[in-house]
Design a protein around this motif. Structure first.
Motif: not given
Length: 305
Positions: A8, A13, A15, A17, A28, A30-32, A274-275, A278
């Motif tokens: 996503d 972010n 993301r 997963a 999962r 996540s990074e900026r 936010d999931d 993904v």
């Protein structure tokens, strides 16, 4: 049991997963996010490679902006424009597994209908509210695509003389009711920078009129956009997703209820937060590239894709 990797691409972010065919997240990362398309493509390849396992059958990516899902091409973007980046081709070449590319709002709606707040519904509209605003429409269990890229609900006009939008027009609901817009309204009200929606609700509870004004100004254009979509599609429900979906639903309920019996529709906060991106990306990829996977509500989602 097959799994898939959902990716996503959000406004804040990035993301990824690994997800089962029942929508369960196993791992999962996540990074900026960055605004540079080439950097983003490289980071996606890295994240997917880190999550790849023998049971991964496919990869699904939700992209902000206009996407031609049939040709697996990004047509244009707003805060991040991946048009011309050949994302699907490059990722397939890098990891050796099939890739499904679609608009991020479509991916989120697939997830909500499969395992979230839209289960059991045939006709659902979803606004995804975060840094910007995305959206998706499902009619008779099928995603509405139009010629290529229907569902750009963030660009429903709510003020023809409003602020300039990244799409080139003025007064899109993305300019009035997104997370970016909320930050601007906070600043215009002279309130401390960085206040969250929850902070504003707490201030309203304490009698802060400025916070009340901010949330009213933020939610009323969203109500206008929802009313327009309800008039056009008459859905079973309207879902508000993304990082600010629950806050938007709360603000609408208090500060901007439906003005007319014509527009009475079940408006609800999405369940997956936010999931959703993904999960929807993974489910979409499994449905397209591994059709014997026993995904939830196969009749609905097979038709949706």
């Amino acid at each position: 049991m097959p799994t898939a990797i959902g990716v996503d691409i959000g406004g804040t972010n990035l993301r990824a997963a690994r997800v089962t065919n029942r929508g369960e997240i196993l791992e999962r990362i996540s990074e900026r996010i960055t605004r540079d398309p080439e950097t983003v493509v490289g980071r996606i390849i890295d994240l997917v490679s880190r999550l790849d396992r023998p049971d991964v059958a496919a990869i699904g990516i939700g992209v902000p902006g206009r996407v031609d899902a049939r040709r697996q091409e990004v047509l244009s973007g707003g805060y991040l424009n991946l048009a011309g980046a050949a994302l699907a081709e490059r990722l397939e070449a890098a990891v050796g597994k099939p890739v499904t590319l679609d608009n991020d709002g479509n991916m989120a709606l697939v997830a909500e209908v499969a395992v979230g707040a839209g289960r059991g519904c045939d006709n659902v509209v979803m606004f995804t509210i975060g840094t910007g605003i995305g959206g998706a429409v499902m009619e008779d269990r099928k995603l509405v695509r139009g010629r290529m890229a229907a569902g750009q609900l963030g660009h429903v006009t709510v003020d023809i003389e409003g602020g300039l939008c990244a799409c080139g027009r003025r007064g899109c609901v993305e300019t009035t009711s997104s997370g970016t817009a909320l930050g601007r309204l906070v600043a215009e009200a002279g309130l401390p920078a960085g206040l969250s929606a929850d902070d504003l609700f707490a201030r309203v509870q304490a009698g802060d009129e400025s916070a009340t004004t901010v949330l009213t100004r933020w939610s009323r254009p969203m109500r206008a956009a929802i009313d327009s979509i309800v008039a056009a599609f008459d859905p079973d429900m309207v879902l508000l997703g993304g990082g600010l979906g629950a806050s938007a639903h709360r603000a609408l309920t208090r500060f901007a209820p439906a003005p007319s019996a014509w527009y009475q529709c079940n408006v609800a906060a999405a369940a997956l937060g936010d999931d959703a991106g993904v999960i929807g990306g993974a489910i979409s990829a499994l449905m397209e590239h591994h059709m014997d996977a026993p995904v939830a509500r196969p009749d609905s989602l097979a038709a949706a894709l």
